[in-house]
Write a protein that holds these residues in place. Structure first.
Motif, PDB file in Angstrom:
ATOM      1  N   VAL A 134       0.721  -1.273  -0.060  1.00  0.00           N
ATOM      2  CA  VAL A 134      -0.005   0.069  -0.084  1.00  0.00           C
ATOM      3  C   VAL A 134       0.772   1.311  -0.030  1.00  0.00           C
ATOM      4  CG1 VAL A 134      -1.946  -1.013   1.097  1.00  0.00           C
ATOM      5  CG2 VAL A 134      -0.251   0.082   2.519  1.00  0.00           C
ATOM      6  N   PRO A 135       0.402   2.369  -0.469  1.00  0.00           N
ATOM      7  CA  PRO A 135       1.337   3.573  -0.417  1.00  0.00           C
ATOM      8  C   PRO A 135       1.117   4.244   0.607  1.00  0.00           C
ATOM      9  CG  PRO A 135      -0.898   3.968  -1.754  1.00  0.00           C
ATOM     10  CD  PRO A 135      -0.760   2.379  -1.567  1.00  0.00           C
ATOM     11  N   LEU A 136       2.336   4.499   1.430  1.00  0.00           N
ATOM     12  CA  LEU A 136       1.940   5.326   2.847  1.00  0.00           C
ATOM     13  C   LEU A 136       3.101   6.331   2.866  1.00  0.00           C
ATOM     14  CD1 LEU A 136       1.524   2.146   5.211  1.00  0.00           C
ATOM     15  CD2 LEU A 136      -0.096   3.955   4.781  1.00  0.00           C
ATOM     16  N   PRO A 137       2.818   7.465   3.335  1.00  0.00           N
ATOM     17  CA  PRO A 137       3.805   8.397   3.848  1.00  0.00           C
ATOM     18  C   PRO A 137       4.865   7.809   4.728  1.00  0.00           C
ATOM     19  CG  PRO A 137       1.804   9.361   4.088  1.00  0.00           C
ATOM     20  CD  PRO A 137       1.368   7.985   3.853  1.00  0.00           C
ATOM     21  N   ASN A 138       6.089   7.946   4.631  1.00  0.00           N
ATOM     22  CA  ASN A 138       7.064   7.353   5.403  1.00  0.00           C
ATOM     23  C   ASN A 138       6.772   7.372   7.064  1.00  0.00           C
ATOM     24  OD1 ASN A 138       9.643   6.070   5.420  1.00  0.00           O
ATOM     25  ND2 ASN A 138      10.302   7.633   6.642  1.00  0.00           N
ATOM     26  N   ALA A 139       6.428   8.746   7.199  1.00  0.00           N
ATOM     27  CA  ALA A 139       6.073   8.616   8.885  1.00  0.00           C
ATOM     28  C   ALA A 139       5.203   7.639   9.266  1.00  0.00           C
ATOM     29  CB  ALA A 139       5.730  10.075   9.233  1.00  0.00           C
ATOM     30  N   ALA A 140       3.940   7.952   8.575  1.00  0.00           N
ATOM     31  CA  ALA A 140       3.019   6.658   8.761  1.00  0.00           C
ATOM     32  C   ALA A 140       3.322   5.357   8.643  1.00  0.00           C
ATOM     33  CB  ALA A 140       1.630   7.106   7.820  1.00  0.00           C
ATOM     34  N   GLY A 141       4.045   4.869   7.798  1.00  0.00           N
ATOM     35  CA  GLY A 141       4.604   3.693   7.675  1.00  0.00           C
ATOM     36  C   GLY A 141       5.370   3.309   8.742  1.00  0.00           C
ATOM     37  N   ALA A 196       4.783  -4.456   9.489  1.00  0.00           N
ATOM     38  CA  ALA A 196       5.032  -3.397   8.090  1.00  0.00           C
ATOM     39  C   ALA A 196       6.471  -2.990   7.903  1.00  0.00           C
ATOM     40  CB  ALA A 196       4.261  -2.041   8.575  1.00  0.00           C
ATOM     41  N   THR A 197       6.662  -3.249   6.484  1.00  0.00           N
ATOM     42  CA  THR A 197       8.176  -3.073   6.208  1.00  0.00           C
ATOM     43  C   THR A 197       7.938  -2.290   4.729  1.00  0.00           C
ATOM     44  OG1 THR A 197       8.078  -5.252   5.077  1.00  0.00           O
ATOM     45  CG2 THR A 197       9.047  -5.027   7.149  1.00  0.00           C
ATOM     46  N   PRO A 198       9.063  -1.241   4.395  1.00  0.00           N
ATOM     47  CA  PRO A 198       9.105  -0.700   3.173  1.00  0.00           C
ATOM     48  C   PRO A 198       9.107  -1.647   2.047  1.00  0.00           C
ATOM     49  CG  PRO A 198      10.522   0.302   4.724  1.00  0.00           C
ATOM     50  CD  PRO A 198      10.388  -0.863   5.538  1.00  0.00           C
ATOM     51  N   ASP A 199       8.304  -1.338   1.052  1.00  0.00           N
ATOM     52  CA  ASP A 199       8.608  -2.247  -0.245  1.00  0.00           C
ATOM     53  C   ASP A 199       9.927  -1.900  -0.995  1.00  0.00           C
ATOM     54  OD1 ASP A 199       8.180  -3.563  -2.836  1.00  0.00           O
ATOM     55  OD2 ASP A 199       6.254  -3.680  -2.279  1.00  0.00           O
ATOM     56  N   PRO A 200      10.706  -2.869  -1.119  1.00  0.00           N
ATOM     57  CA  PRO A 200      12.228  -2.797  -1.484  1.00  0.00           C
ATOM     58  C   PRO A 200      12.249  -2.326  -3.257  1.00  0.00           C
ATOM     59  CG  PRO A 200      11.748  -5.118  -1.298  1.00  0.00           C
ATOM     60  CD  PRO A 200      10.675  -4.390  -0.762  1.00  0.00           C
ATOM     61  N   ASP A 201      10.767  -2.681  -3.783  1.00  0.00           N
ATOM     62  CA  ASP A 201      10.750  -2.563  -5.115  1.00  0.00           C
ATOM     63  C   ASP A 201       9.716  -1.249  -5.777  1.00  0.00           C
ATOM     64  OD1 ASP A 201      12.155  -4.755  -5.922  1.00  0.00           O
ATOM     65  OD2 ASP A 201      10.155  -6.141  -5.222  1.00  0.00           O
ATOM     66  N   LEU A 202       8.990  -0.714  -4.609  1.00  0.00           N
ATOM     67  CA  LEU A 202       8.117   0.347  -4.878  1.00  0.00           C
ATOM     68  C   LEU A 202       8.464   1.562  -4.085  1.00  0.00           C
ATOM     69  CD1 LEU A 202       4.875  -1.279  -5.790  1.00  0.00           C
ATOM     70  CD2 LEU A 202       6.264  -0.190  -7.299  1.00  0.00           C
ATOM     71  N   PRO A 203       9.278   2.631  -4.142  1.00  0.00           N
ATOM     72  CA  PRO A 203       9.402   3.560  -3.282  1.00  0.00           C
ATOM     73  C   PRO A 203       8.389   4.280  -2.910  1.00  0.00           C
ATOM     74  CG  PRO A 203      10.934   3.839  -5.045  1.00  0.00           C
ATOM     75  CD  PRO A 203      10.035   2.788  -5.271  1.00  0.00           C
ATOM     76  N   GLY A 204       7.855   4.821  -1.452  1.00  0.00           N
ATOM     77  CA  GLY A 204       6.704   5.401  -1.041  1.00  0.00           C
ATOM     78  C   GLY A 204       5.601   4.348  -0.743  1.00  0.00           C
ATOM     79  N   HIS A 205       5.935   2.806  -0.928  1.00  0.00           N
ATOM     80  CA  HIS A 205       4.890   1.783  -0.626  1.00  0.00           C
ATOM     81  C   HIS A 205       5.614   1.270   0.463  1.00  0.00           C
ATOM     82  CE1 HIS A 205       3.480   3.091  -4.400  1.00  0.00           C
ATOM     83  NE2 HIS A 205       2.205   2.343  -4.294  1.00  0.00           N
ATOM     84  N   TRP A 206       4.445   0.441   1.354  1.00  0.00           N
ATOM     85  CA  TRP A 206       4.999  -0.424   2.521  1.00  0.00           C
ATOM     86  C   TRP A 206       4.019  -1.725   2.412  1.00  0.00           C
ATOM     87  CZ3 TRP A 206       7.771   0.911   7.125  1.00  0.00           C
ATOM     88  CH2 TRP A 206       8.401   1.990   7.100  1.00  0.00           C
ATOM     89  N   ARG A 207       4.622  -2.920   2.920  1.00  0.00           N
ATOM     90  CA  ARG A 207       4.163  -3.943   2.895  1.00  0.00           C
ATOM     91  C   ARG A 207       3.746  -4.458   4.164  1.00  0.00           C
ATOM     92  NH1 ARG A 207       4.772  -7.341  -1.167  1.00  0.00           N
ATOM     93  NH2 ARG A 207       4.722  -9.298   0.072  1.00  0.00           N
ATOM     94  N   VAL A 208       2.121  -4.452   4.482  1.00  0.00           N
ATOM     95  CA  VAL A 208       1.596  -4.652   5.661  1.00  0.00           C
ATOM     96  C   VAL A 208       0.772  -6.045   5.757  1.00  0.00           C
ATOM     97  CG1 VAL A 208      -0.228  -3.506   6.930  1.00  0.00           C
ATOM     98  CG2 VAL A 208       1.332  -2.055   5.533  1.00  0.00           C
ATOM     99  N   ARG A 209       1.113  -6.399   6.716  1.00  0.00           N
ATOM    100  CA  ARG A 209       0.442  -7.737   7.272  1.00  0.00           C
ATOM    101  C   ARG A 209      -0.374  -7.811   8.500  1.00  0.00           C
ATOM    102  NH1 ARG A 209       2.614 -13.259   8.483  1.00  0.00           N
ATOM    103  NH2 ARG A 209       1.057 -14.741   7.784  1.00  0.00           N
TER     104      ARG A 209
END
Length: 398
Positions: A15-22, A33-46
């Protein structure tokens, strides 16, 4: 505001998330929640380990997370009825439009329970109160009288009993109402209206301060009509106690720990199933592994014979634990319980899908570990039948 709709233990969402929110989401511990290594500005959330709803705020960024359970809401409510040390029944059906929203379903049920509790009026009781007065009423506090007034006759430091609605039972009910209304997660409009009406009925009752330990209440004949509402109020207040401010963000919501929920259900249901058997059951029994009593263990469930010797031990695991380097940690843990309790068998109870049914005969130890799997997504009567079957195996009566 960003809203994330997740399902318990489902694959991660990108999902797209501001860095502070992520970062706030990751540090909250509510989800992985971890930053998506392939999509800047996106986080992988489970979502792992918790269900419910929460609001995470980091500066100008905020995220609402709704986590749906992997089994129907009605089944979760049934399991909640087996909270340790508490027993309540939820007789109201869950509205179809709230089937995927645990918080809305609980708010709906609580409104109905609270309305039913106060249908005959608010409960009254006696509450001790101190006051300073020129009129004698109640008992004189001699020590305070001398300390404050140095021998003067007036005014008087008195203690008296008030017959009032501002008692523990009403305080718990109104605090639960206020907690539900304060949660920054949208509730159905009709439920919110009912909660507002309840808030007005409790207008003269003190709302308990946030963050303090809940006062205890005792079930009696006089407060019998309040019992179910009080137990549900405690559930709401404990589930909403995640409100905190760890650093530069805040967390506010209502969450249920699924591992604790499953553990409570299994152990309380086992105790109930074995209530008519010789001996007694203990939840979270303490035992020692070594001769010097330095290593303490706490099995989820131990059944003792009438002479006080252990007869059976069981541990409830919602999911298989895989700590780094210890892929069979659950079996190791139960093996230690069996050794400490001098038992030849131990039982692991999982939610179905987490681990297969299996039997492990431990080499050189003469100990057998049984793995059982409970299917939670089945009618309550059949689920309790499965519990009874496992309980009979625990004490060798299968």
């Amino acid at each position: 505001m960003i809203t994330l709709e997740l399902t318990e233990n489902a694959p991660a969402h990108t999902v797209p998330l501001p860095n502070a929110a992520g970062q706030a989401l990751a540090r909250s511990g509510i989800v992985e929640a971890t930053p998506d290594p392939d999509l800047p500005g996106h986080w992988r959330v489970r979502a792992v380990g918790k269900i419910g709803a929460a609001h995470i705020s980091a500066g100008e960024d905020s995220v609402v997370v709704r986590i749906a359970p992997k089994v129907p809401i009605a089944r979760i409510l049934f399991l909640l009825g087996y909270r340790r040390n508490t027993r309540f029944w939820l007789d109201d059906p869950v509205p179809a439009d709230q089937e995927q929203d645990l918080l809305s379903a609980i708010a709906h049920l609580y409104a109905a329970q609270a309305e039913n509790a106060i249908q005959q009026g608010l409960l009254h009781g006696y509450r001790e109160r101190d006051e300073t007065s020129t009129v004698v009423r109640g008992r004189l506090r001699h020590g305070d009288q001398l300390r404050i007034h140095h021998g003067r006759l007036l005014p008087l430091e008195l203690t008296h009993d008030d017959h009032t609605t501002d008692i523990t039972e009403n305080q718990l009910l109104t605090t639960a109402v206020n907690t539900l209304l304060r949660l920054p997660v949208e509730l159905p409009a009709d439920v919110r209206v009912r909660l507002r009406r309840l808030q007005q009925r409790f207008a003269e009752v003190t709302v308990l301060p946030r963050g303090q330990r809940l006062p205890s209440w005792h079930a009696t004949r006089l407060n019998a009509r309040y019992h179910q509402a009080l137990q549900l109020a405690e559930l709401i207040l404990l589930g909403a106690s995640i409100e905190y401010r760890p650093g530069d963000f805040t967390v506010h919501g209502f969450l249920v720990d699924t591992a604790k929920l499953f553990e409570d259900f299994v152990t309380v249901a086992f105790r109930r199933a074995l209530a008519g058997s010789p001996g007694h059951s203990v939840l979270q029994a303490v035992c020692r592994l070594d001769e010097g009593n330095a290593i303490s263990l706490k099995p989820d469930f131990v059944h003792y014979r009438p002479d006080g010797t252990p007869a059976a031990v069981a541990d409830a695991k919602y999911k298989v634990e895989h700590p780094t380097g210890y892929p069979n940690a659950d079996v190791y843990q139960l093996l230690a319980y069996c050794v400490a309790l001098d038992l030849g068998e131990g039982h692991l109870v999982y939610a179905k899908g987490s681990a297969p049914v299996a039997t492990h005969h431990i080499r050189h130890a003469g100990i057998t570990i049984h793995q059982h799997a409970l299917e939670l997504d089945q009618p309550p009567a059949r689920l309790l039948d499965d519990i009874d079957l496992i309980a009979r195996r625990l004490i060798g009566r299968d």
